[in-house]
Design a protein around this motif. Structure first.
Motif, PDB file in Angstrom:
ATOM      1  N   ARG A  55      53.903  24.914  31.069  1.00 30.39           N
ATOM      2  CA  ARG A  55      53.411  24.827  30.223  1.00 30.39           C
ATOM      3  C   ARG A  55      53.685  26.067  28.809  1.00 30.39           C
ATOM      4  O   ARG A  55      53.321  25.959  27.362  1.00 30.39           O
ATOM      5  N   ALA A  56      54.345  26.930  29.186  1.00 30.19           N
ATOM      6  CA  ALA A  56      54.815  27.366  27.760  1.00 30.19           C
ATOM      7  C   ALA A  56      56.345  26.689  27.504  1.00 30.19           C
ATOM      8  O   ALA A  56      55.670  26.979  25.555  1.00 30.19           O
ATOM      9  N   SER A 115      53.130  25.215  25.004  1.00 34.68           N
ATOM     10  CA  SER A 115      52.143  25.934  23.703  1.00 34.68           C
ATOM     11  C   SER A 115      53.725  26.747  22.511  1.00 34.68           C
ATOM     12  O   SER A 115      53.072  26.767  21.327  1.00 34.68           O
ATOM     13  N   GLU A 116      54.817  26.822  23.066  1.00 40.85           N
ATOM     14  CA  GLU A 116      55.901  27.182  22.566  1.00 40.85           C
ATOM     15  C   GLU A 116      56.795  25.995  22.248  1.00 40.85           C
ATOM     16  O   GLU A 116      58.054  26.435  22.632  1.00 40.85           O
ATOM     17  N   GLN A 129      48.424  23.260  14.282  1.00 41.46           N
ATOM     18  CA  GLN A 129      48.821  24.446  15.316  1.00 41.46           C
ATOM     19  C   GLN A 129      47.991  25.402  14.847  1.00 41.46           C
ATOM     20  O   GLN A 129      47.540  26.451  14.988  1.00 41.46           O
ATOM     21  N   ASP A 153      45.170  25.813  13.591  1.00 40.10           N
ATOM     22  CA  ASP A 153      44.286  25.282  14.655  1.00 40.10           C
ATOM     23  C   ASP A 153      43.067  24.206  14.816  1.00 40.10           C
ATOM     24  O   ASP A 153      42.062  24.764  15.390  1.00 40.10           O
ATOM     25  N   ASP A 157      42.237  20.983  15.752  1.00 42.54           N
ATOM     26  CA  ASP A 157      41.908  19.992  17.339  1.00 42.54           C
ATOM     27  C   ASP A 157      42.861  18.724  17.126  1.00 42.54           C
ATOM     28  O   ASP A 157      43.037  18.064  15.833  1.00 42.54           O
ATOM     29  N   GLU A 200      48.838  16.918  33.586  1.00 47.10           N
ATOM     30  CA  GLU A 200      48.304  17.314  31.824  1.00 47.10           C
ATOM     31  C   GLU A 200      47.570  15.788  31.117  1.00 47.10           C
ATOM     32  O   GLU A 200      47.694  17.573  29.852  1.00 47.10           O
ATOM     33  N   LYS A 210      44.197  16.461  29.563  1.00 47.07           N
ATOM     34  CA  LYS A 210      43.889  16.795  27.974  1.00 47.07           C
ATOM     35  C   LYS A 210      42.897  15.456  27.195  1.00 47.07           C
ATOM     36  O   LYS A 210      42.170  15.230  26.217  1.00 47.07           O
ATOM     37  N   GLU A 229      51.138  17.567  25.683  1.00 47.48           N
ATOM     38  CA  GLU A 229      50.677  18.367  25.128  1.00 47.48           C
ATOM     39  C   GLU A 229      49.024  18.632  24.784  1.00 47.48           C
ATOM     40  O   GLU A 229      47.910  19.045  24.249  1.00 47.48           O
ATOM     41  N   THR A 230      48.856  16.576  23.794  1.00 48.16           N
ATOM     42  CA  THR A 230      46.808  16.830  23.170  1.00 48.16           C
ATOM     43  C   THR A 230      46.958  15.346  24.133  1.00 48.16           C
ATOM     44  O   THR A 230      45.522  15.488  23.516  1.00 48.16           O
ATOM     45  N   THR A 262      55.769  17.070  23.934  1.00 46.10           N
ATOM     46  CA  THR A 262      54.890  17.743  23.320  1.00 46.10           C
ATOM     47  C   THR A 262      55.088  16.715  22.060  1.00 46.10           C
ATOM     48  O   THR A 262      55.946  15.393  22.084  1.00 46.10           O
TER      49      THR A 262
END
Lengths: 219, 473
Positions: free
Chosen positions: A30-31, A34-35, A174, A177, A179, B73, B77, B216-217, B251
């Motif tokens: 997950r990290a 997100s990164e 991103q 923010d 979507d 995942e 999404k 990711e999306t 991603t």
């Protein structure tokens, strides 16, 4: 959960020789999302606008550079004259086009495109210098049909909207923010096909021509 | 070639008939150099190509080792964005799922290019239920008119000459009032544009494939040049994506890395004209876009390939570079391979999906020259995987009796070096004598497979080992 879904997931795990991933690994994965990791970027030395223009023109796109938003109508007029096009234009309501005074003899309609429309003028979310690509996000003020149905697609974009690489485009989304919209179109030149004897022919199903008016004025 | 009955099991006959097809020869000759040179220039222009290639391999290997996580995942999404994900183990299940979504009301269904839908046999299934299916990629449209399957993963009509395309259009288009037989490329493209434009505006469902799925999306990505995939998904009310499970990447940034390789390897383009990310159905305030968004995920044996000695083939991003650089593909085209995928990647993947016993010849239709592995942007060791198939075929006793006998004889000889060198030296001398001053044989015992179509060059009197010994003295 459907039975088939469970079977596929089970088969994947069996083939990989493990059960469900431990929590620690899931947290790491997950990290990683997100990164996100940074890719290896093709290096270039030119300034962004110059690179963007050069790359766009290398794929049969065209470009006019103007100083201010006030210069946009005459730049587009010139383009219309050059290709002997009508003044019936279908336009998006993108913010960059707000406040531009269009010539009175243009027939402008602000709506999604229809099959018979020939010219569209839209804004864009960003330009990508790496490959001369324009990124357009679908939304109320930017219907996707405008990018595909007309013969001529004209995009108005400010120079400060040009980013260096694709990673910067995703970072911008991103950071703001935003979507993911329904559609992100990365457009690099006009529509083309090479399906008849590998001969490149422009204007397969989408726009025959793709023109960018690049505005130097900052926001 | 009789395409109706073609199968991967009849490769040899199909290849033989392909070699006699002059239209095919003309068409393939036109295509080949273009693909090869354009790719070469694009790769040379990117200093970082090798570094990006290494990175891309890591990304896909990572995604494959955690495929369960990234698929779940991705699904989460898609749902979050208002879309639906459907899972299918077999092509039949996938077809049934699509049929359910399409429903009975829909008349005309648009198709963007999708090789997974070819695996499913989707067009036939839709047509059997009374739906009209319109392939919208120009190449796919051409072969739909010809009632043929694609012969190349990115250039489906690469086997057709312009003249054949003229005939196909002239056969089909008079019903739209277009009566002239056109012969020039711009005119042909324009006429197809005109005919298909009407279809785009009047269809109920659009089906596209996916080059990537993004965890990711929850986005599906298509990479096209014509814009047909876009018109197919933004105009109809329902957008269905058919994709195989290994397409998922973590991603957007990972996708950027893969995109830097895909266009360059496929057509020599830094970016194709349109790269489109589709995420869910249209939003509340959108003026256009589909009202429904469905992704049908097909496994079709791939989950079993994971963790096996063939896992590397799942890194494939379907660029077609291995086909374009393969001397066998270049001579016989894609149809001879007998199933959906052709060329080196097809010869590795087909036996894994439909079974080695049904496609025994494919891994053998390769000279192991290694060009495919050299150009593969995902560093898939294609020749090694083909060799692995041959090994498996031998282990499973699929090898034909003549080859087995030959291998046995050879094994007997090479484990007896003195006998080997004696016999080969004798054979070299005898052949040199028989070849005479021309140095070739028109006919030779046990070698009719070779000599029926070409001369056999003969040794010049000494074996390799003898020459080697002499040279190192």
């Amino acid at each position: 959960m459907s039975e088939t879904r469970r079977q596929i997931i089970d088969n994947i795990r069996a083939s990989l020789g493990r059960g469900p991933l431990p929590d620690g690994v899931v947290t790491q994965l997950r990290a990683r999302i997100s990164e996100p990791e940074q890719g290896i970027r093709p290096r270039f030395d030119q300034d962004l606008a110059e690179r963007f223009g050069e790359k766009l023109q290398s794929v049969a796109g065209t470009l006019t550079r103007v100083a201010t938003l006030n210069d946009v109508p005459s730049a587009i007029q010139q383009y219309l004259d050059q290709h002997q096009l009508s003044k019936n234009i279908v336009m998006s309501t993108h913010a960059v086009l707000d406040g531009i005074e269009w010539p009175e003899d243009w027939e402008i309609e602000q709506r999604p495109a229809r099959g018979e429309d020939t010219i569209s003028v839209t804004g864009a979310y960003a330009g990508v210098a790496e490959t001369g690509t324009v990124a357009i996000l679908s939304g109320t003020e930017s219907p996707s049909t405008l990018n595909f149905l007309p013969d001529d697609h004209i995009v108005v974009i400010r120079m400060d909207q040009i980013v260096s690489h694709f990673e910067d485009l995703w970072w911008l989304l991103q950071k703001q923010d935003l979507d993911m919209p329904r559609t992100v179109n990365l457009i690099t030149g006009p529509s083309r096909t090479a399906d008849v004897e590998q001969t490149i022919q422009l204007g397969a199903h989408g726009p025959r021509r793709f023109h960018v008016v690049l505005v130097e004025q900052r926001e | 070639m009789n395409l109706e009955n073609r199968s991967a099991a009849r490769f040899k006959q199909q290849a033989a008939s392909a070699l006699k097809d002059n239209n095919l020869k003309t068409a393939l000759a036109k295509a080949k150099d273009g693909f090869v040179l354009k790719r070469l220039h694009a790769v040379e222009d990117l200093d970082e190509f090798e570094a990006i290639r290494a990175e891309a391999r890591k990304i896909k290997d990572h995604a494959l080792s955690h495929l369960d996580f990234y698929l779940e995942e991705f699904e989460r999404k898609v749902k979050e964005n208002g879309g639906h994900v459907h899972w299918a183990q077999t092509p039949e299940q996938a077809c049934a799922l699509v049929m359910d979504i399409v429903g009975t009301e829909a008349k005309q269904v648009l198709k963007g290019k999708s090789m997974v839908s070819e695996e499913m046999g989707l067009n036939a299934a839709l047509e059997a239920k009374g739906h009209t299916v319109v392939e919208t990629d120009l190449g796919e449209y051409i072969i739909q008119l010809a009632h043929e399957p694609p012969s190349h993963i990115i250039a489906p009509a690469v086997h057709k000459t312009r003249d054949q395309i003229s005939d196909l259009f002239h056969g089909e288009h008079p019903k739209y009032g277009l009566n002239e037989r056109l012969t020039e490329v711009p005119d042909l493209v324009n006429e197809a544009r005109q005919v298909l434009r009407e279809k785009f505006l009047n269809s109920d469902v659009g089906i596209t494939g996916a080059n990537f799925l993004i965890a990711e999306t929850g986005s599906t990505v298509i990479v096209t040049n014509e814009g047909n995939g876009d018109l197919s998904q933004i105009l109809p009310k329902v957008h269905i994506v058919t994709a195989s499970i290994e397409k998922v990447v973590p991603t957007l940034n990972d996708t950027a890395t893969l995109l830097r390789l895909l266009g360059r390897s496929a057509t020599g383009q830094e970016m194709s004209s349109y790269t489109t990310f589709s995420t869910g159905p249209k939003r509340a305030n959108d003026h256009d876009g589909p009202e429904e968004f469905h992704v049908v995920l097909l496994d079709n044996g791939r989950s079993k390939v994971l963790g096996s000695e063939f896992q590397d083939i799942l890194r494939c991003i379907k660029c077609g570079a291995c086909l374009n650089h393969c001397p066998v593909y270049g001579a016989i085209g894609g149809h001879a391979y007998g199933w959906v995928y052709s060329g080196p990647m097809g010869s590795v993947l087909t036996p894994l999906i439909i079974g080695l016993e049904n496609s025994y010849d494919l891994p053998n239709a390769c000279s192991l020259n290694g060009r495919c592995a050299k150009v593969c942007p995902m560093s898939i060791p294609l020749p090694d995987l083909l060799r692995q198939h041959r090994f498996k075929a031998f282990q499973r006793g699929l090898t034909d009796s003549r080859t087995k006998l030959g291998l046995k004889a050879w094994a007997y000889l090479v484990t007896r070096p003195k006998l080997y060198s004696g016999l080969t030296s004798l054979a070299a001398k005898a052949l040199a004598l028989l070849g005479g001053s021309r140095g070739v044989l028109r006919k030779a015992p046990l070698a009719s497979g070779w000599t029926s179509v070409r001369d056999l060059p003969v040794p010049q009197g000494q074996t390799f080992q003898q020459q080697w010994k002499k040279a190192s003295e």
